[in-house]
Enzyme design. Structure first.
Site, PDB file in Angstrom:
ATOM      1  N   GLU A 299      -4.062  -4.579   9.078  1.00  0.00           N
ATOM      2  CA  GLU A 299      -4.555  -5.359   8.199  1.00  0.00           C
ATOM      3  C   GLU A 299      -5.898  -6.020   8.509  1.00  0.00           C
ATOM      4  OE1 GLU A 299      -2.929  -5.609   5.380  1.00  0.00           O
ATOM      5  OE2 GLU A 299      -0.798  -5.035   5.975  1.00  0.00           O
TER       6      GLU A 299
ATOM      7  N   ASP B 131       7.165 -10.428  10.857  1.00  0.00           N
ATOM      8  CA  ASP B 131       6.537 -11.364  10.102  1.00  0.00           C
ATOM      9  C   ASP B 131       5.560 -11.955  10.938  1.00  0.00           C
ATOM     10  OD1 ASP B 131       8.338 -10.767   8.102  1.00  0.00           O
ATOM     11  OD2 ASP B 131       9.619 -12.613   8.060  1.00  0.00           O
TER      12      ASP B 131
ATOM     13  N   HIS C 137      -6.289   0.681   2.241  1.00  0.00           N
ATOM     14  CA  HIS C 137      -5.185   1.330   3.073  1.00  0.00           C
ATOM     15  C   HIS C 137      -4.935   2.496   3.282  1.00  0.00           C
ATOM     16  CE1 HIS C 137      -3.201  -2.524   4.924  1.00  0.00           C
ATOM     17  NE2 HIS C 137      -2.961  -3.045   3.987  1.00  0.00           N
TER      18      HIS C 137
ATOM     19  N   GLU D  57       0.726  -1.161  -0.086  1.00  0.00           N
ATOM     20  CA  GLU D  57       0.081   0.081  -0.077  1.00  0.00           C
ATOM     21  C   GLU D  57       0.767   1.149   0.069  1.00  0.00           C
ATOM     22  OE1 GLU D  57       0.229  -2.305   2.416  1.00  0.00           O
ATOM     23  OE2 GLU D  57       0.127  -1.481   4.284  1.00  0.00           O
TER      24      GLU D  57
ATOM     25  N   TYR E 121      -5.106 -10.391   9.494  1.00  0.00           N
ATOM     26  CA  TYR E 121      -5.954 -10.180   8.443  1.00  0.00           C
ATOM     27  C   TYR E 121      -7.459 -10.470   8.840  1.00  0.00           C
ATOM     28  CZ  TYR E 121      -2.036  -8.942   5.491  1.00  0.00           C
ATOM     29  OH  TYR E 121      -0.901  -8.571   4.914  1.00  0.00           O
TER      30      TYR E 121
ATOM     31  N   HIS F 276      -8.125  -4.017  -1.506  1.00  0.00           N
ATOM     32  CA  HIS F 276      -7.265  -4.001  -0.273  1.00  0.00           C
ATOM     33  C   HIS F 276      -6.294  -2.857  -0.128  1.00  0.00           C
ATOM     34  CE1 HIS F 276      -5.541  -6.514   3.158  1.00  0.00           C
ATOM     35  NE2 HIS F 276      -4.343  -5.815   2.668  1.00  0.00           N
ATOM     36  N   GLU F 277      -5.289  -2.758  -1.030  1.00  0.00           N
ATOM     37  CA  GLU F 277      -4.343  -1.812  -1.262  1.00  0.00           C
ATOM     38  C   GLU F 277      -4.839  -0.389  -1.082  1.00  0.00           C
ATOM     39  OE1 GLU F 277      -1.691  -3.192  -0.043  1.00  0.00           O
ATOM     40  OE2 GLU F 277      -2.397  -5.350  -0.935  1.00  0.00           O
TER      41      GLU F 277
END
Ligand code: BES
Ligand code: ZN
Length: 642
Positions: A360, A416, A341, A313, A424, A337-338
């Site tokens: 997310e 990570d 953001h 994003e 999400y 989605h992006e």
């Protein structure tokens, strides 16, 4: 009223108790550029205090001194694979006694450091800390009590994890090299010395020198070439460091409308503009739900196939994988989605990675609302259903149960761990739950007021909960209980109050699949004529163990091996690995050689590893590795070391 007060008090207390590393902070006034009439919003009640969760992934002393602006002046050197130049950083002291500015760096070569003083630019004292394999090295600069700017000349390493340098042979055009960055979560520090925490927001500008014939782009306003031949960029809205982005290549542009367009290599430019043609409608849907788009232009950059994510994003310019160009707009949820953001994540940002669900989970929720708006309820429910199956798998695969909490534990070892389907999809489902309880008529304006109240700020989970208490929960005190919220946010696994996404289309797929696997009908008799990509994914993901003959029947009937839709191909190859279906292996190898998107390749390598194909996995990785992004190289190395 009494009820509400009790509820609010107990929730905040509960949050405070649950969070050892979380302490109240003084409230800062909301900064909104958009006037109230424009947002058509009743004034939200701001909670009395702000909550703080330390970012354990930065060396920066950002509670004492903060970076406000970075001005980069860089040469993009493709021969040496380095960014070489200087960054001038403007900072502000928050505590009067602070003498040191500590920045994050990783694998940078620092050449000179100067401070701006009343005598002009003068050399400064600095010391580099020891290198940590995750965090890199602290850079401690003695800034004294007066200076407000430091200028650092430096160059990046050819191995910088945030940069991928592609040779001409690794591009589609084959003639010119390509560079792209990926700063989230901890890689901005491999590109420049910076306070690399989402708690700190800064504006930036850049001046770039690139070889003739190449176009540089950044996550900023593209201000063109100046008289000296330098490309200029400016980002006037304050952003966290993980949103700094750069790409340089033989890149062309095609407009979708006046404010939205696509950048890509020539071979895929037209197809990309067609695939993403509905981006303007997505922006309208987003704006109607959650308020104005505040970043000026919105463009999409379609990267070479080694881009390790579906999308990223970067503000004004989302970076996208070319595996989305399916030809039928079936994978456009990644654009939704992006783009989403631009509200959740870029406008209101998680202030540390333990709160990643604020980025997310919110974004996955908004994405699904926009998909419903554009394509209807059925598609939105199919996507929710596929996501829910993925979430259940992610919860059962979690390395530690604490990693299935929305508020992640303070001993998380790498960000990570924050970017699993827990953040999400559990995150999105928490919001679906709240939406169901409060009703859209109340919940939609509430979320809009949250984006406006904290626009251009970084927030914690506890800030969101306190904002919810002070606003929508005050108005609807009986809609949800503290215990229900606590189960979602601080509890592990999937709460019992989770929505069960229902899709009639998927029920039909499941029925048909059962008839085929039981031998009642042949593959050719499966009612696939009008199946969407989503129905295919449902069918493929849910297949039980199959015999080689059954795999062959499917493949002969539907030509699944070598299929062009990357999601369908991935789902099929996962089945091929699980069932030891050898005829698909050459196409799987070809897929792994040509696609670098982590969502696919991490699980494919993992499945090979887990299904007795370790040698094949290692052989393909040895061949493919040089073409993968540094982030993907590290991740697959870890997977195959297990
Ligand atoms: N911000 C992420 C990508 C990311 C995650 C970068 C973690 C670095 C660390 C992006 O918004 C994203 O979530 N992309 C998804 C697509 C989405 C539809 C789930 C992806 O890459 O698949
Ligand atoms: Zn995302």
């Amino acid at each position: 009223m009494t009820n509400f007060r009790l509820a609010t008090f107990s929730l905040i207390t509960m949050a405070g108790l649950a969070m050892t590393a979380c302490s109240p902070q003084t409230s800062t006034p909301p900064s909104t550029e958009v006037s109230e009439t424009e947002t058509n919003e009743a004034q939200a009640v701001m909670p009395a205090e702000r909550f703080f969760t330390a970012d354990q992934f930065t060396y920066a002393n950002y509670q004492d001194i903060v970076v406000k602006h970075a001005a980069m002046d860089l040469t993009v050197d493709f021969d040496r694979k380095v960014l070489d130049g200087a960054v001038t950083i403007r900072f502000e002291r928050l505590s009067p006694d602070v003498q040191t500015l500590t920045l994050d760096t990783k694998d940078l070569t620092i050449k000179t450091v100067e401070l701006e003083t009343s005598d002009g630019w003068t050399p400064a004292t600095f010391a580099m800390g020891e290198r940590d394999s995750v965090l890199g090295s602290a850079m401690n600069i003695t800034v004294g009590a007066e200076a407000a700017q430091v200028k650092i000349t430096y160059e990046t390493s050819p191995k910088a994890e945030g940069l991928q340098w592609l040779s001409p042979a690794q591009t589609a055009g084959k003639e010119k090299p390509y560079l792209f960055s990926q700063a989230q979560a901890l890689y901005a520090r491999t590109m420049l010395p910076v306070q690399d925490t989402p708690a700190v927001r800064m504006t930036y500008e850049a001046s770039l020198r690139v070889p003739d014939g190449l176009l540089p782009l950044m996550s900023a306003s593209q201000d063109g070439k100046d008289a000296d031949g330098n490309w200029r960029f400016s980002m006037p809205q304050p952003i966290p460091s993980y949103l700094i982005a750069i790409a340089v290549g033989d890149i062309k542009f095609k407009a979708i409308n006046d404010t939205i367009g696509v950048y890509a290599e020539d071979y895929i430019l037209d197809a990309s503009a067609e695939e993403f043609a509905q981006t303007p409608e997505m922006e309208v849907a987003n704006t109607e739900l959650y308020g104005p788009y505040r970043w000026g232009r919105y463009d999409l950059l379609v990267l070479p196939p080694s881009f390790p994510y579906g999308g990223m994003e970067n503000p004004r310019l989302s970076f996208m994988t070319p595996t989305l160009i399916a030809g039928d707009k079936s994978l456009t949820n990644v654009v939704a989605h992006e783009l989403a953001h631009s509200w959740s994540g870029n406008l209101v940002t998680n202030s540390n990675w333990r709160d990643a669900w604020l980025n997310e989970g919110f974004t996955s929720y908004v994405e699904n609302r926009v998909m419903e708006e554009l394509y209807g309820k059925e598609r939105a429910m199919m996507e929710q259903s596929l996501d829910m199956e993925g979430l259940k798998r992610a919860i059962s695969d979690a390395k530690r149960p604490e990693l299935t909490q929305l508020k992640l534990p303070d001993d998380m070892t790498h960000p990570d761990d924050a970017f699993t389907l827990v953040s999400y999809i559990k995150g999105a489902n928490f919001l679906f739950f709240l939406e169901d309880r409060f009703g859209r008529d109340a919940f939609d304006p509430f979320l809009k007021s949250y984006f406006n109240a904290y626009a251009f700020e970084s927030v914690t989970t506890e800030d969101f909960l306190a904002f919810m208490d002070a606003n929508i929960r005050k108005d609807y005190p009986d809609a949800v209980t503290d215990a229900e919220i606590k189960a979602w946010v601080y509890g592990q696994g999937l709460p019992s109050t989770a929505r069960n996404p229902q899709s009639d289309a998927f029920d039909k797929v499941a029925t048909a699949s059962a008839r085929w696997t039981s031998g009642e009908i042949t593959a050719a008799e499966l009612p696939t004529a009008n199946w969407s990509t989503h129905e295919w994914l449902k069918f493929l993901n849910d297949l039980p163990d199959l015999t080689p003959a059954q795999m062959k029947e499917l493949d002969d009937t539907f030509s699944l091996t070598g299929t062009q839709n990357a999601e369908t191909a991935f789902a099929w190859y996962m089945q091929a690995i699980k069932n030891g279906y050898a005829p698909a292996m050459p196409a799987l190898e070809e897929f792994l050689m040509s696609v670098g998107r982590g969502k696919f390749i991490y699980r494919l390598y993992g499945a090979l590893n887990d299904n007795g194909q370790v040698d094949m996995a290692n052989r393909i990785f040895a061949k493919a590795k040089a073409g993968y992004h540094p982030i993907a190289q590290r991740r697959i190395g870890d997977i195959l070391a297990k």
